[in-house]
Design an enzyme around this catalytic site. Structure first.
Site, PDB file in Angstrom:
ATOM      1  N   VAL A  73       0.847  -1.199   0.000  1.00 59.89           N
ATOM      2  CA  VAL A  73       0.000   0.000   0.000  1.00 59.89           C
ATOM      3  C   VAL A  73       0.876   1.240   0.000  1.00 59.89           C
ATOM      4  O   VAL A  73       1.769   1.378   0.837  1.00 59.89           O
ATOM      5  CB  VAL A  73      -0.910   0.073   1.251  1.00 59.89           C
ATOM      6  CG1 VAL A  73      -1.906   1.222   1.115  1.00 59.89           C
ATOM      7  CG2 VAL A  73      -1.629  -1.221   1.496  1.00 59.89           C
ATOM      8  N   GLY A 103       3.213   2.387  -1.986  1.00 54.40           N
ATOM      9  CA  GLY A 103       4.599   2.368  -2.469  1.00 54.40           C
ATOM     10  C   GLY A 103       5.588   2.704  -1.371  1.00 54.40           C
ATOM     11  O   GLY A 103       5.716   1.978  -0.387  1.00 54.40           O
ATOM     12  N   ILE A 127       5.559   5.187   0.765  1.00 54.44           N
ATOM     13  CA  ILE A 127       5.082   5.926   1.948  1.00 54.44           C
ATOM     14  C   ILE A 127       4.963   4.960   3.124  1.00 54.44           C
ATOM     15  O   ILE A 127       4.307   3.923   2.992  1.00 54.44           O
ATOM     16  CB  ILE A 127       3.704   6.581   1.687  1.00 54.44           C
ATOM     17  CG1 ILE A 127       3.713   7.365   0.374  1.00 54.44           C
ATOM     18  CG2 ILE A 127       3.294   7.471   2.847  1.00 54.44           C
ATOM     19  CD1 ILE A 127       2.333   7.860  -0.034  1.00 54.44           C
ATOM     20  N   GLU A 175      -1.356   1.471 -16.967  1.00 53.90           N
ATOM     21  CA  GLU A 175      -1.140   0.195 -17.664  1.00 53.90           C
ATOM     22  C   GLU A 175      -1.838   0.237 -19.022  1.00 53.90           C
ATOM     23  O   GLU A 175      -2.751   1.046 -19.231  1.00 53.90           O
ATOM     24  CB  GLU A 175      -1.780  -0.938 -16.843  1.00 53.90           C
ATOM     25  CG  GLU A 175      -1.310  -1.045 -15.417  1.00 53.90           C
ATOM     26  CD  GLU A 175      -0.003  -1.795 -15.284  1.00 53.90           C
ATOM     27  OE1 GLU A 175       0.368  -2.516 -16.232  1.00 53.90           O
ATOM     28  OE2 GLU A 175       0.659  -1.646 -14.253  1.00 53.90           O
ATOM     29  N   LYS A 210      -6.184  -1.640  -1.703  1.00 54.48           N
ATOM     30  CA  LYS A 210      -5.341  -0.936  -0.730  1.00 54.48           C
ATOM     31  C   LYS A 210      -6.151  -0.525   0.501  1.00 54.48           C
ATOM     32  O   LYS A 210      -5.666  -0.609   1.628  1.00 54.48           O
ATOM     33  CB  LYS A 210      -4.709   0.285  -1.390  1.00 54.48           C
ATOM     34  CG  LYS A 210      -3.676  -0.087  -2.453  1.00 54.48           C
ATOM     35  CD  LYS A 210      -3.320   1.102  -3.309  1.00 54.48           C
ATOM     36  CE  LYS A 210      -2.204   0.782  -4.292  1.00 54.48           C
ATOM     37  NZ  LYS A 210      -2.025   1.851  -5.288  1.00 54.48           N
TER      38      LYS A 210
HETATM   39  N1  LIG Z   1       5.442  -1.065  -9.993  1.00 53.19           N
HETATM   40  C1  LIG Z   1       5.034  -0.342  -8.962  1.00 53.19           C
HETATM   41  O1  LIG Z   1       5.096   0.885  -8.966  1.00 53.19           O
HETATM   42  C2  LIG Z   1       4.489  -1.026  -7.732  1.00 53.19           C
HETATM   43  C3  LIG Z   1       4.141  -0.259  -6.599  1.00 53.19           C
HETATM   44  C4  LIG Z   1       3.661  -0.891  -5.455  1.00 53.19           C
HETATM   45  C5  LIG Z   1       3.481  -2.255  -5.458  1.00 53.19           C
HETATM   46  N2  LIG Z   1       3.796  -2.964  -6.580  1.00 53.19           N
HETATM   47  C6  LIG Z   1       3.590  -4.398  -6.556  1.00 53.19           C
HETATM   48  O2  LIG Z   1       4.831  -5.050  -6.735  1.00 53.19           O
HETATM   49  C7  LIG Z   1       4.628  -6.259  -7.453  1.00 53.19           C
HETATM   50  C8  LIG Z   1       5.522  -6.254  -8.692  1.00 53.19           C
HETATM   51  O3  LIG Z   1       5.198  -5.162  -9.510  1.00 53.19           O
HETATM   52  P1  LIG Z   1       6.126  -4.779 -10.767  1.00 53.19           P
HETATM   53  O4  LIG Z   1       5.591  -3.475 -11.259  1.00 53.19           O
HETATM   54  O5  LIG Z   1       7.544  -4.876 -10.398  1.00 53.19           O
HETATM   55  O6  LIG Z   1       5.727  -5.912 -11.800  1.00 53.19           O
HETATM   56  P2  LIG Z   1       6.502  -6.309 -13.155  1.00 53.19           P
HETATM   57  O7  LIG Z   1       7.385  -5.215 -13.607  1.00 53.19           O
HETATM   58  O8  LIG Z   1       5.449  -6.838 -14.072  1.00 53.19           O
HETATM   59  O9  LIG Z   1       7.438  -7.521 -12.707  1.00 53.19           O
HETATM   60  C9  LIG Z   1       6.920  -8.752 -12.291  1.00 53.19           C
HETATM   61  C10 LIG Z   1       8.071  -9.710 -12.140  1.00 53.19           C
HETATM   62  O10 LIG Z   1       7.575 -10.907 -11.553  1.00 53.19           O
HETATM   63  C11 LIG Z   1       7.892 -12.016 -12.381  1.00 53.19           C
HETATM   64  N3  LIG Z   1       6.740 -12.922 -12.304  1.00 53.19           N
HETATM   65  C12 LIG Z   1       5.442 -12.628 -12.455  1.00 53.19           C
HETATM   66  N4  LIG Z   1       4.680 -13.712 -12.267  1.00 53.19           N
HETATM   67  C13 LIG Z   1       5.512 -14.701 -11.982  1.00 53.19           C
HETATM   68  C14 LIG Z   1       5.331 -16.087 -11.715  1.00 53.19           C
HETATM   69  N5  LIG Z   1       4.135 -16.645 -11.682  1.00 53.19           N
HETATM   70  N6  LIG Z   1       6.427 -16.834 -11.466  1.00 53.19           N
HETATM   71  C15 LIG Z   1       7.660 -16.296 -11.514  1.00 53.19           C
HETATM   72  N7  LIG Z   1       7.906 -14.990 -11.754  1.00 53.19           N
HETATM   73  C16 LIG Z   1       6.833 -14.216 -11.993  1.00 53.19           C
HETATM   74  C17 LIG Z   1       8.119 -11.483 -13.768  1.00 53.19           C
HETATM   75  O11 LIG Z   1       9.015 -12.348 -14.436  1.00 53.19           O
HETATM   76  P3  LIG Z   1       9.534 -12.026 -15.927  1.00 53.19           P
HETATM   77  O12 LIG Z   1      10.358 -10.772 -15.807  1.00 53.19           O
HETATM   78  O13 LIG Z   1      10.370 -13.194 -16.307  1.00 53.19           O
HETATM   79  O14 LIG Z   1       8.304 -11.835 -16.765  1.00 53.19           O
HETATM   80  C18 LIG Z   1       8.725 -10.110 -13.465  1.00 53.19           C
HETATM   81  O15 LIG Z   1      10.105 -10.194 -13.292  1.00 53.19           O
HETATM   82  C19 LIG Z   1       3.125  -6.334  -7.733  1.00 53.19           C
HETATM   83  O16 LIG Z   1       2.495  -7.040  -6.704  1.00 53.19           O
HETATM   84  C20 LIG Z   1       2.702  -4.893  -7.675  1.00 53.19           C
HETATM   85  O17 LIG Z   1       1.334  -4.715  -7.339  1.00 53.19           O
HETATM   86  C21 LIG Z   1       4.292  -2.388  -7.708  1.00 53.19           C
END
Ligand SMILES: NC(=O)c1ccc[n+]([C@@H]2O[C@H](COP(=O)([O-])OP(=O)(O)OC[C@H]3O[C@@H](n4cnc5c(N)ncnc54)[C@H](OP(=O)(O)O)[C@@H]3O)[C@@H](O)[C@H]2O)c1
Length: 430
Positions: free
Chosen positions: A134, A136, A138, A192, A207
């Site tokens: 929740v 990021g 903060i 997205e 959240k």
């Molecule tokens: N991005 C943000 O600003 C942000 C902020 C707060 C929270 N979050 C949370 O942080 C998490 C990650 O976000 P992200 O933005 O970093 O996502 P992302 O860029 O799409 O990266 C996801 C990563 O997880 C891997 N992955 C996904 N499903 C998988 C599975 N079933 N088995 C193995 N590896 C798997 C992917 O592998 P590959 O690279 O090989 O495809 C990739 O490396 C999410 O829960 C999101 O809600 C993100």
């Protein structure tokens, strides 16, 4: 003997994961000094071994086999930054059952299954940390669990989805339509390709489920939260909002009532002098009210790889420190099952209606009668000039606080009145 090294298995090497890995790989001595143990990245689970990564990770660290982490007894902590529900929830459960601590940024899993995972963790005597799920970067969860733990939390109101805040900001500032503003947000990397989760309020509801559960120590489930996205907000609403002294924000709000809580996500008119009205762009802000502390405002970057990695690695240091000391530094969770969420129809709120009507005598009286019969008292009323082509006018009405069910009945009864062309907009006033 105290451990000198903590082995970490990382799931995900995307936007957040690559920043987590980079900090662990390039900031080792500083992290070790703060944690009291060396933090060792032992394995990284991804889906695609050949994908180009923004950071250099030794190829032999990477795997596509979840068992390489989950069955490795030497891994003490699983850091999950992959996202989505299954199979990830199952991986976290397996890790906890195997006696591993878990750190996750996964709001979907924590909102839907958090109480069960936390209960299992308590049974297995391991910790689950989820600061990054929740807001990021903060500090929210740690703030509730440590700094504010002397308080009874009375309410939490937040602008907690940066995408919709950016989109609404562009609609307000440049008069863009929703589709145009979403397109701009996508081009700027704030939305997205499929923006449904953000625009529809789903992300904010996940959240809020987590925040409400932690704030009140009850189980607030995402499906119990009233949720309305920003799809119906039109550019003209921003003009009227400004005229009336409001900004339009997607608000996540929860408030304590005797024996129950309200929890809702929807676009709302927020008075311009309220701190949440001034949250700009992709920023997030959370306004908390506790019975001892009074009001606290937490503002910052609610998303992005680096701010989110700040929360994840912060959790890792905190966890490492408590493992080293052999104590749990934070209180464990307990949830009171007797307290539930109030149905939206019973919630008391103010409302804004934009109504297009025939420009003729008797219309105002008919509308006034509907409000009176529903027990809704009008706070302000503006009539806009006649539309040139079809001789209709736009009426803008705001109300005093009323029960949501009465506001909705008034809305549908007005729409049925013969001189009313449409109730073009209905927004709650915060
Ligand atoms: N991005 C943000 O600003 C942000 C902020 C707060 C929270 N979050 C949370 O942080 C998490 C990650 O976000 P992200 O933005 O970093 O996502 P992302 O860029 O799409 O990266 C996801 C990563 O997880 C891997 N992955 C996904 N499903 C998988 C599975 N079933 N088995 C193995 N590896 C798997 C992917 O592998 P590959 O690279 O090989 O495809 C990739 O490396 C999410 O829960 C999101 O809600 C993100």
């Amino acid at each position: 003997m105290a451990q000198s090294q903590l082995n970490v298995g990382l799931i995900g090497l995307g936007t957040v994961g690559s920043q987590v890995a980079e900090r662990m790989l390039t900031w080792g001595p500083q992290l070790a000094r703060r944690a009291g143990v060396e933090l060792c990245l032992r394995r990284v689970l991804v889906r695609n071994l050949t994908k180009r990564r923004p950071i250099d990770v030794a190829p032999d660290l990477l795997t596509v086999d979840p068992d390489a982490l989950l069955e490795d007894a030497a891994i003490d902590v699983l850091v999950e930054v992959a996202g989505g529900d299954e199979p990830i929830r199952g991986y976290l459960e397996r890790a906890i059952r195997a006696g591993k601590h878990v750190i996750t940024a996964n709001k979907v899993v924590m909102a839907k299954h958090g109480p069960e995972l936390l209960a299992l963790a308590a049974e297995k005597n391991v910790d689950v940390y989820f600061e990054a799920a929740v807001g990021g970067g903060i500090p929210l969860i740690s703030t509730f669990r440590t700094d504010l733990q002397a308080n009874r939390i009375e309410r939490v109101s937040a602008v907690i989805n940066g995408t919709t805040n950016y989109v609404l900001g562009r609609m307000a500032a440049a008069g863009l339509s929703l589709a145009e503003a979403v397109g701009e947000a996508q081009a700027a990397g704030y939305a997205e390709a499929d923006p449904t989760d953000d625009v529809g309020g789903f992300d904010a509801a996940y959240k809020l489920a987590i925040l409400g559960s932690i704030a009140y120590e009850i189980k607030v489930r995402p499906h119990e939260i009233f949720r309305e996205g920003i799809e119906a907000v039109e550019p003209v609403d921003f003009r009227y909002a400004r005229e009336l002294g409001y900004a339009i924000k997607l608000i996540a709000h929860t408030q304590r009532h005797p024996g129950r809580v309200e929890a809702r996500v929807h676009p709302a008119m927020v008075p311009l002098d309220h701190p949440l009205a001034r949250v700009e762009g992709a920023e997030n802000a959370v306004f908390v009210e506790g019975d001892l502390v009074g009001q606290v405002l937490l503002v910052g970057q609610g998303a992005g790889g680096r701010p989110t990695a700040s929360a994840v690695v912060g959790d890792l240091i905190d966890l490492a420190r408590s493992i080293r000391r052999g104590v749990q530094s934070r209180p464990s969770f307990s949830f009171d099952d007797r307290i539930g969420v109030i149905p939206m129809g019973e919630v008391v709120t103010r409302a804004y209606y934009r109504i297009r009507v025939d420009d003729r005598a008797g219309v105002l009286a008919a509308i006034g009668q509907v409000f009176a019969e529903e027990g809704v008292s009008i706070s302000s009323f503006i009539q806009k000039d006649a539309w040139s082509q079809d001789q209709t006018v736009e009426l803008v009405v705001t109300t005093h606080p009323s029960v949501e069910a009465s506001l909705q009945r008034a809305r549908s009864r007005m729409a049925d009145l013969e001189p009313v062309h449409a109730v073009s907009s209905f927004l709650r006033v915060f």
